[in-house]
Motif scaffolding. Structure first.
Motif, PDB file in Angstrom:
ATOM      1  N   THR A 243      35.555  35.262  38.502  1.00  0.00           N
ATOM      2  CA  THR A 243      35.183  36.085  37.357  1.00  0.00           C
ATOM      3  C   THR A 243      36.399  36.829  36.833  1.00  0.00           C
ATOM      4  OG1 THR A 243      34.570  37.930  38.795  1.00  0.00           O
ATOM      5  CG2 THR A 243      32.816  36.393  38.170  1.00  0.00           C
ATOM      6  N   ALA A 244      36.363  37.163  35.558  1.00  0.00           N
ATOM      7  CA  ALA A 244      37.447  37.928  34.932  1.00  0.00           C
ATOM      8  C   ALA A 244      36.903  38.563  33.668  1.00  0.00           C
ATOM      9  CB  ALA A 244      38.633  37.022  34.602  1.00  0.00           C
ATOM     10  N   VAL A 245      37.502  39.672  33.261  1.00  0.00           N
ATOM     11  CA  VAL A 245      37.125  40.299  31.992  1.00  0.00           C
ATOM     12  C   VAL A 245      37.863  39.571  30.878  1.00  0.00           C
ATOM     13  CG1 VAL A 245      37.068  42.413  30.635  1.00  0.00           C
ATOM     14  CG2 VAL A 245      36.723  42.514  33.112  1.00  0.00           C
ATOM     15  N   ILE A 246      37.108  38.823  30.091  1.00  0.00           N
ATOM     16  CA  ILE A 246      37.664  37.997  29.021  1.00  0.00           C
ATOM     17  C   ILE A 246      37.083  38.486  27.705  1.00  0.00           C
ATOM     18  CG2 ILE A 246      37.887  35.657  28.109  1.00  0.00           C
ATOM     19  CD1 ILE A 246      37.425  34.630  30.975  1.00  0.00           C
ATOM     20  N   ASN A 247      37.959  38.842  26.780  1.00  0.00           N
ATOM     21  CA  ASN A 247      37.513  39.344  25.483  1.00  0.00           C
ATOM     22  C   ASN A 247      36.494  40.469  25.621  1.00  0.00           C
ATOM     23  OD1 ASN A 247      38.469  36.386  24.934  1.00  0.00           O
ATOM     24  ND2 ASN A 247      38.525  37.406  22.958  1.00  0.00           N
ATOM     25  N   GLY A 248      36.797  41.394  26.550  1.00  0.00           N
ATOM     26  CA  GLY A 248      36.001  42.601  26.676  1.00  0.00           C
ATOM     27  C   GLY A 248      34.714  42.468  27.448  1.00  0.00           C
ATOM     28  N   GLU A 249      34.412  41.253  27.951  1.00  0.00           N
ATOM     29  CA  GLU A 249      33.183  41.050  28.710  1.00  0.00           C
ATOM     30  C   GLU A 249      33.479  40.215  29.950  1.00  0.00           C
ATOM     31  OE1 GLU A 249      29.630  40.921  25.443  1.00  0.00           O
ATOM     32  OE2 GLU A 249      30.839  39.114  25.634  1.00  0.00           O
ATOM     33  N   LEU A 250      32.671  40.393  30.990  1.00  0.00           N
ATOM     34  CA  LEU A 250      32.849  39.584  32.183  1.00  0.00           C
ATOM     35  C   LEU A 250      32.565  38.123  31.855  1.00  0.00           C
ATOM     36  CD1 LEU A 250      33.484  39.975  35.245  1.00  0.00           C
ATOM     37  CD2 LEU A 250      31.026  39.713  35.614  1.00  0.00           C
ATOM     38  N   GLY A 251      33.511  37.268  32.211  1.00  0.00           N
ATOM     39  CA  GLY A 251      33.359  35.838  31.999  1.00  0.00           C
ATOM     40  C   GLY A 251      33.851  35.093  33.216  1.00  0.00           C
ATOM     41  N   VAL A 252      34.103  33.804  33.050  1.00  0.00           N
ATOM     42  CA  VAL A 252      34.506  32.940  34.156  1.00  0.00           C
ATOM     43  C   VAL A 252      35.863  32.327  33.849  1.00  0.00           C
ATOM     44  CG1 VAL A 252      33.929  30.868  35.474  1.00  0.00           C
ATOM     45  CG2 VAL A 252      32.127  32.456  34.793  1.00  0.00           C
ATOM     46  N   LEU A 253      36.744  32.386  34.822  1.00  0.00           N
ATOM     47  CA  LEU A 253      38.100  31.865  34.703  1.00  0.00           C
ATOM     48  C   LEU A 253      38.271  30.745  35.717  1.00  0.00           C
ATOM     49  CD1 LEU A 253      40.964  32.214  33.467  1.00  0.00           C
ATOM     50  CD2 LEU A 253      41.410  33.908  35.244  1.00  0.00           C
ATOM     51  N   VAL A 254      38.834  29.618  35.271  1.00  0.00           N
ATOM     52  CA  VAL A 254      39.049  28.461  36.138  1.00  0.00           C
ATOM     53  C   VAL A 254      40.549  28.278  36.319  1.00  0.00           C
ATOM     54  CG1 VAL A 254      38.545  26.024  36.506  1.00  0.00           C
ATOM     55  CG2 VAL A 254      36.943  27.435  35.199  1.00  0.00           C
ATOM     56  N   LEU A 255      40.995  28.253  37.580  1.00  0.00           N
ATOM     57  CA  LEU A 255      42.423  28.214  37.891  1.00  0.00           C
ATOM     58  C   LEU A 255      42.757  27.030  38.788  1.00  0.00           C
ATOM     59  CD1 LEU A 255      42.695  31.967  38.909  1.00  0.00           C
ATOM     60  CD2 LEU A 255      43.558  31.037  36.756  1.00  0.00           C
ATOM     61  N   ARG A 256      43.945  26.483  38.576  1.00  0.00           N
ATOM     62  CA  ARG A 256      44.505  25.505  39.496  1.00  0.00           C
ATOM     63  C   ARG A 256      45.897  25.978  39.895  1.00  0.00           C
ATOM     64  NH1 ARG A 256      43.886  20.771  37.017  1.00  0.00           N
ATOM     65  NH2 ARG A 256      42.208  20.000  38.365  1.00  0.00           N
ATOM     66  N   GLU A 257      46.074  26.259  41.168  1.00  0.00           N
ATOM     67  CA  GLU A 257      47.341  26.785  41.686  1.00  0.00           C
ATOM     68  C   GLU A 257      47.787  28.026  40.908  1.00  0.00           C
ATOM     69  OE1 GLU A 257      50.145  23.602  41.672  1.00  0.00           O
ATOM     70  OE2 GLU A 257      49.098  22.480  43.253  1.00  0.00           O
ATOM     71  N   GLY A 258      46.803  28.867  40.589  1.00  0.00           N
ATOM     72  CA  GLY A 258      47.095  30.124  39.924  1.00  0.00           C
ATOM     73  C   GLY A 258      47.240  30.042  38.420  1.00  0.00           C
ATOM     74  N   GLU A 259      47.236  28.822  37.860  1.00  0.00           N
ATOM     75  CA  GLU A 259      47.376  28.654  36.416  1.00  0.00           C
ATOM     76  C   GLU A 259      46.017  28.377  35.786  1.00  0.00           C
ATOM     77  OE1 GLU A 259      50.114  28.521  33.969  1.00  0.00           O
ATOM     78  OE2 GLU A 259      50.709  29.899  35.552  1.00  0.00           O
ATOM     79  N   PRO A 260      45.712  29.018  34.652  1.00  0.00           N
ATOM     80  CA  PRO A 260      44.411  28.791  34.019  1.00  0.00           C
ATOM     81  C   PRO A 260      44.293  27.388  33.447  1.00  0.00           C
ATOM     82  CG  PRO A 260      45.816  30.111  32.589  1.00  0.00           C
ATOM     83  CD  PRO A 260      46.545  29.972  33.897  1.00  0.00           C
ATOM     84  N   ILE A 261      43.154  26.752  33.694  1.00  0.00           N
ATOM     85  CA  ILE A 261      42.873  25.457  33.085  1.00  0.00           C
ATOM     86  C   ILE A 261      41.596  25.509  32.250  1.00  0.00           C
ATOM     87  CG2 ILE A 261      44.090  24.164  34.875  1.00  0.00           C
ATOM     88  CD1 ILE A 261      41.317  23.444  36.041  1.00  0.00           C
TER      89      ILE A 261
END
Length: 290
Positions: A243-261
């Motif tokens: 989870t991450a705060v994206i555009n002011g709201e809690l959303g979902v972040l997908v990472l590969r080796e620390g980089e967003p995909i």
């Protein structure tokens, strides 16, 4: 000998405001950064002795540069492959604490702002997000104040007809998001279906660069199967979903080796997910780097 600290450059002082203005007007991190850089060049060449109000001068510069960029961007988006979504942006938790400010930068709002004419969008952002008076906006745009008032009213009405509020407090959003991620991670189709609104729609933006849906998906069954199909692909091995705060709201972040995909944001209605927006275009993920 008495020494004094050098005065802060007004551009540095207002840089965050300038980026925030450009981002809300354009919906893209890269374009907003370009606009801020162009505004700096304009400021650097200006005769500072003639600038009485640096903040107003800079906001005016960013507004007009953004308007020029919007006109060309609209033409480019007509040729865009698949659904076009705004570039997601990681935002500090304190942004989400300000309800109106968070609303103005939410993915849902940026999508609605795309349906406004460029000048309407500029007026709406300056008035509703940053609270500038009609007179100040008229000065920024070199338009009569009565004309700006009419544009503001038209833009506000347009947005109100298309942007529905789906209120949920941060604790509820956190609880529902974690439950949803657990259902997806477990591959439990029924559990995912239970969390989707009957009229759920999912858009995915790959921009023709990576595999993504070329058309919106409608209905819980189509959306759930799509999400589970993506998350269980072999290519997702080693990927972290958080989870991450994206555009002011809690959303979902997908990472590969620390980089967003990728990322997805969504509206909540009655505890159910509605209007899911999935961003996987690699050219539009810079704003997700911490």
């Amino acid at each position: 000998m008495i020494t004094t600290e050098p005065a802060t450059d007004p551009f540095d002082e207002h840089r965050r405001l300038l980026f925030a203005t450009a981002y809300r007007m354009l919906g893209t991190v890269s374009d907003a950064e370009d606009i801020v850089q162009d505004a700096w060049l304009t400021w650097n060449k200006a005769d500072r002795s003639q600038v009485r109000h640096p903040k107003a001068y800079l906001v005016r510069a960013v507004t007009n540069l953004s308007l020029n960029r919007l006109t060309s961007a609209r033409a480019r988006r007509e040729e865009y492959v698949g659904p076009w979504l705004p570039e997601p942006l990681l935002t500090a938790p304190d942004v989400a604490d300000g309800r109106e400010l968070a609303e103005s930068v939410s993915t849902a709002m940026l999508v609605v702002l795309e349906t406004l004419a460029p000048v309407e969008r500029a007026v709406f952002v300056l008035r509703e997000a940053f609270g500038y008076s009609h007179a100040e906006i008229a000065g920024f745009l070199d338009r009569p104040e009565p004309s700006v008032r009419q544009i503001a009213h038209r833009a506000r009405t347009h947005v109100a007809q298309r942007r529905h509020r789906y209120d949920s407090d941060s604790a509820e959003r956190e609880r529902i998001t974690q439950r949803f991620l657990s259902a997806c991670a477990g591959g439990d189709l029924n559990a995912v279906l239970e969390m989707l609104a009957p009229d759920v729609t999912a858009w995915s933006d790959g921009g023709g660069k990576v595999t993504a849906g070329r058309r919106p998906l409608h209905g819980p069954d189509h959306v759930a199967r799509f999400l589970l199909g993506v998350l269980t692909k072999p290519a997702m091995a080693g990927v972290t979903v958080t989870t991450a705060v994206i555009n002011g709201e809690l959303g979902v972040l997908v990472l590969r080796e620390g980089e967003p995909i990728g990322s997805f944001t969504y509206d909540l209605q009655g505890g159910l997910l509605r209007n899911i927006r999935i961003q996987v275009n690699p050219d539009k993920l810079a704003g997700l780097r911490r």
